[in-house]
Design an enzyme around this catalytic site. Sequence first.
Site, PDB file in Angstrom:
ATOM      1  N   ASP A  47      78.475 -50.332 -54.499  1.00 52.14           N
ATOM      2  CA  ASP A  47      78.435 -51.095 -53.259  1.00 52.14           C
ATOM      3  C   ASP A  47      79.685 -50.747 -52.447  1.00 52.14           C
ATOM      4  O   ASP A  47      80.615 -50.079 -52.926  1.00 52.14           O
ATOM      5  CB  ASP A  47      78.293 -52.602 -53.511  1.00 52.14           C
ATOM      6  CG  ASP A  47      77.660 -53.298 -52.298  1.00 52.14           C
ATOM      7  OD1 ASP A  47      77.644 -52.690 -51.204  1.00 52.14           O
ATOM      8  OD2 ASP A  47      77.185 -54.447 -52.427  1.00 52.14           O
TER       9      ASP A  47
HETATM   10  C1  BGC Z   1      76.329 -54.836 -49.132  1.00 52.46           C
HETATM   11  C2  BGC Z   1      75.189 -53.929 -49.503  1.00 52.46           C
HETATM   12  C3  BGC Z   1      74.988 -52.879 -48.431  1.00 52.46           C
HETATM   13  C4  BGC Z   1      76.283 -52.121 -48.245  1.00 52.46           C
HETATM   14  C5  BGC Z   1      76.174 -51.001 -47.244  1.00 52.46           C
HETATM   15  C6  BGC Z   1      77.568 -54.079 -48.703  1.00 52.46           C
HETATM   16  O1  BGC Z   1      78.530 -54.891 -48.155  1.00 52.46           O
HETATM   17  O2  BGC Z   1      76.633 -55.663 -50.237  1.00 52.46           O
HETATM   18  O3  BGC Z   1      74.025 -54.687 -49.694  1.00 52.46           O
HETATM   19  O4  BGC Z   1      73.939 -52.025 -48.794  1.00 52.46           O
HETATM   20  O5  BGC Z   1      77.273 -53.026 -47.805  1.00 52.46           O
HETATM   21  O6  BGC Z   1      76.084 -51.474 -45.964  1.00 52.46           O
END
Ligand code: BGC
Length: 723
Positions: free
Chosen positions: A265
């Site tokens: 993430d």
């Molecule tokens: C979120 C994810 C997301 C990623 C990319 C993160 O802050 O938890 O769900 O896919 O950002 O944008």
Amino acid sequence: MRTLKPQDARRIGTLIERMSLTEKLGQLTMMAASHTVTGPQIAGHSTDDIRSGRIGNLLNLIGASAAREMQRLAVEESRLGIPLLIGLDVIHGHRTLFPTPLAEAALFDPDTWALTAREAAREAAADGINMAFAPMLDVSRDPRWGRTVEGPGESPWVGQWLAEAKVRGFQGADLAAADSLAAVAKHFCGYGAVTAGREYASVDVSDRTLLEVHMPAFAAAVRCEVAAVMPAFTDLAGIPMTAHAGMLRERLRRDLGFDGVLVSDYNAIAELIQHGVAADLIEAAALALEAGVDIDMVSGAYLKGLPVALERGLVSAAQVDEAVRRVLTLKARLGLFEDPYARGRVAQSAGAVAQRRRLAREVGARSIVLLSNRDNALPLPGATRRLALLGPLADAPAEMRGPWWCAAEPDAQVSVLEGMRAALPQAQILHASGVDIAGDDESGIAAAVELCDGADAALLCLGEAATMSGEAASRAHPGLPGRQRELAEAVLARAGARSIPVIAVLFCGRPLIVPWLAERASALLAAGFPGCEAGHALADILTGRLSPSGRTPITWPRAVGQIPLYFGQRSSGRPTDPIGPFASRYIDESNEPLFPFGHGLTYGRFTLANLRLSSQSATASDTVEVAVDVENRGGRRAQETVFLFARRLKSRVAPPVLELHGVGKITLDPGTRGILTLRLPVAQLHSLGPDLAPVLEPGAVEILVGPSADRGSLLAGRLEISA
Ligand code: BGC
């Protein structure tokens, strides 16, 4: 995973032999372009890094020409010409927004869930995207948690069906096709169980809960060959998922058989330092690689930390190569080596765009849940001549997008005001917001309330701003924010005094705690965030052009103190039934929800009767047919949704009071009947024994069928399972 074509396998082998360490780490790195912001801003990437091979993947890049240019740099100007993965949060549509996932879950219709993902994939692929950070599969039983809006709701069974449908939709029949995207199942695992619903907080659930509740949706995604999985930000009993070898290498890869790409993430590898399990980027990178994370999203830890970690012997060159191989394999499966520009070339015809908006309107309408409808306040009578349209969400097109809007323009969304004007061209629509969504200003209430005088109905559009749910949007008070209650009370009082029905519509990313409103409004609807056609979709329901058919995929509590409240609870040794104080209940609040899982009214009036099973006893290899007579005694054609639950009457491990095993739908004209038959493969009734191994225990199972998880509404039958 399907086997690679021999030429791709050879290409990958040769590339790995030729790659420098920096080029390998580049393939394990994904950096953010600044077209959309989905996390803390980190020093921007440089196109030189793509040329030099230090960046092998991007996210948050929007627009076909930008994507093509970045792809061109990688393919034509980097030494090895390896194309980029370009990922984006295509959560509920790309340019055309469909309802937010929790709202869409209310359809209980896997084919439509797959269709909206397919259309989103087509649109995003046309923008050069090849990876969607979706589906989000986190089961949530806590409406305080903002990300509840992104997922399937409370039920692991719904989570599985949704996982299968969405992976099928995003990835299509052929991942290499120019309109397919690599799906990323996220966030593995248990993120929905953050302590007290507080975003990013620690997760501490039993192995049993993990296996029974949080993992099944991921197992389903893996069965459908999901291309990638994203570990959650959170820790599980102290071990951050990004560094959790036991969960990632053992449970996910070894036990579930996942051999795709693990993408961290946003910045999660560097955040291992904040978690307190790594001293610096070197240790953080080593922990994540060791756990099996292939791609570092934006933290730069792999680029900066892995060279030193290799020198120190914290990780091996073979581990780096293993991750690189997986990333290159995905690129090959996506067809990127053969034609890196194919996706950006798929032009979207005007007809396709219009068709997608029609789909958004239909799905938007079907996602709306009619929670209550006293005295048939809805549908609005054809003779409606004057409507007071009140509340801060009545003319708020940008809010209709919900918390993930991807590439959708704020002004491409249809507000309720616009939708109602179009649907009721003869009616006078008097509009005032009365109050803002949040804030203390009550000065507009009096003027808004005045508009009720002489109106045939008041339509109150209340709820949350789009950004009040989603990531980093936990709420300790998940009711109506700001002064909306004051507005609603004033409208209810004035309209009540003049016998004018008040229809309240809630736009929200979670169940809101509004028992007072449910008690007093003539009709109450949960609209979630219905997407780009919100106003038209709502008007279709309010005017009766369509009968509502959405069913809530999550229990609505009456009080914050009841959370977590869900239909799959265990009974306890002292359930609520006995009279007397020593029972599992509150002394100051009922145990009952405001609305149970599955609840949702229609404009028909359905009765269910005569539950029958094709067989009273069965073994694991059988499929039992469960049939029920359904009659529409109402005055309008409508679709009824019927749930099939089971309850094991005795088992080594105390069983949940209800387990969901199927959903069926039937559409009936007024005064007609039909038979709805649901199929129950008996093997599906297995549970996890005391040792957590799957077992189908012989004995009696109650089969319960009805319109929601409200025990009182269910018809019961009995099935004897034999070995
Ligand atoms: C979120 C994810 C997301 C990623 C990319 C993160 O802050 O938890 O769900 O896919 O950002 O944008």
